[in-house]
Write an enzyme that holds these catalytic residues in place. Structure first.
Site, short mmCIF file in Angstrom:
data_model
loop_
_atom_site.label_atom_id
_atom_site.label_comp_id
_atom_site.label_asym_id
_atom_site.label_seq_id
_atom_site.Cartn_x
_atom_site.Cartn_y
_atom_site.Cartn_z
CD GLN A 110 -55.52 -25.09 13.81
OE1 GLN A 110 -56.67 -25.30 13.44
NE2 GLN A 110 -55.19 -24.86 15.07
CD GLU A 111 -49.39 -23.12 10.38
OE1 GLU A 111 -49.06 -22.04 10.90
OE2 GLU A 111 -48.87 -24.20 10.67
CB SER A 112 -52.78 -17.74 7.88
OG SER A 112 -53.40 -18.33 6.73
CB VAL A 167 -52.35 -26.99 6.72
CG1 VAL A 167 -51.08 -26.23 7.14
CG2 VAL A 167 -52.22 -28.47 7.10
CE1 TYR A 180 -50.77 -25.94 12.69
CE2 TYR A 180 -50.11 -28.22 12.35
CZ TYR A 180 -50.25 -26.93 11.88
OH TYR A 180 -49.86 -26.64 10.59
#
Length: 326
Positions: free
Chosen positions: A228-230, A225, A314
């Site tokens: 993927q997020e940052s 996560v 996502y």
């Protein structure tokens, strides 16, 4: 071997490479896949940036409502240039996937009743029946907590924050009772950890492993996560205002007890609690991820992963990474 088999294997290999890459590596699995296939999905045009910040807790609802402070009251208005009381409520909750009725009287029948102001929470709707000429309530506002509310009051005034003027005739809770996640919701004792430990060469591996053990979340999932997020960037800020390695919105971070979303240890701990809550609530990792990205309201609205290209990509990307590294 079919073309689909080849593409799937390439995605799995790239996921493994991404997990090994440092935070500064600009290559993502999404970019890699796009270079291989002209048919790769892209985010829907005009789709708002969502991420974890869209998770609908009461403080996030209040933060969203604050965006409209100073907007003129316009009877029947439902736009950022002018709105009435029910227009404000409808616009705010629409951001979190809730399709509320247009009229205040109908909004005051939505959700679940709250017995008294002593039990009211930020994000609840509070409403009054001030006129016998109308059937039902004729004014509605969003409760902020601490005896204050946000309202679009009347012609000649702007959206504002004021003290709750009197005991409301109606109090309604739109959000699920489990939407507000706090540190107290989870036992601080170690829980069985599904999945393996994050290798030491992955950025912030210790924080992922600690949070995973504490809350019973696969540490590899937390790491996927974050990637993927940052891209493991602890200083990242999205266009929507999501912050840090786990891209928490300020209101969401506050609700989780995360005082500094740019602190990787705090952010990962908060995100682990949030993901645990979402996966438990919706019954699967995939739906928990969809709620993390698009908000619980969107998952409830569509009874599954929302039909947003961004959210579907996502979930698919993180699950591919997880499968390739476990």
């Amino acid at each position: 071997m079919t073309i689909g088999d080849v593409t799937s294997r390439i995605s799995a290999i790239q996921a493994q490479l991404d997990m090994l890459a440092p935070a500064s590596n600009p290559v993502s699995s999404a970019a890699f896949a796009n270079a291989l296939s002209a048919n790769s999905l892209t985010a829907a045009s005009g789709m708002p940036s969502v991420g974890a910040g869209a998770t609908a807790d009461g403080l996030a609802v209040v933060d969203e409502a604050k965006q409209y402070l100073g907007v003129p009251y316009v009877w029947g208005g439902t736009s950022p240039t002018g709105m009435d009381c029910s227009g404000l409520v409808q616009m705010v909750y629409e951001k979190f996937g809730y399709d509320l009725p247009r009229l205040s009287a109908d909004q005051a029948r939505s959700g679940q009743p709250v017995a008294s102001m002593a039990e009211a929470r930020p994000g609840d709707l509070i409403a009054w029946d001030n006129s016998s000429r109308n059937n039902g309530v004729d004014h509605i506002a969003i409760y902020m907590g601490d005896g204050k509310m946000i309202e679009a009051p009347r012609t000649g005034l702007n959206v504002r924050i004021v003290d709750v003027p009197s005991t409301p005739d109606v109090i309604r809770r739109i959000l699920p009772d489990t939407a507000a996640v706090t540190s107290a919701s989870f036992s601080p004792t170690a829980a069985p950890t599904p999945g393996g430990a994050v290798p030491s060469f992955v950025p912030y591996a210790d924080a992922f492993n600690t949070a995973g053990r504490t809350y019973g979340v696969n540490p590899m999932l937390l790491s996927a996560v974050a990637r993927q997020e940052s891209g493991f960037d602890a200083k990242a800020v999205s266009g929507a205002g999501a912050q840090g390695i786990m891209q928490l919105m300020p209101g969401t971070a506050k609700g989780l007890g995360v005082t500094d979303p740019f602190n990787p240890t705090q952010a990962i701990d908060g995100a682990a609690r949030l993901l645990k809550d979402l996966m438990t609530r919706f019954g699967s990792t995939e739906l928990g991820l969809a709620a993390y990205n698009a908000g619980p309201g969107a998952v409830l609205k569509y009874n599954g992963i929302p039909p947003y290209a961004e959210t579907q990509n996502y979930v698919r990307s993180i699950m591919t990474t997880l499968e390739a590294t476990t």
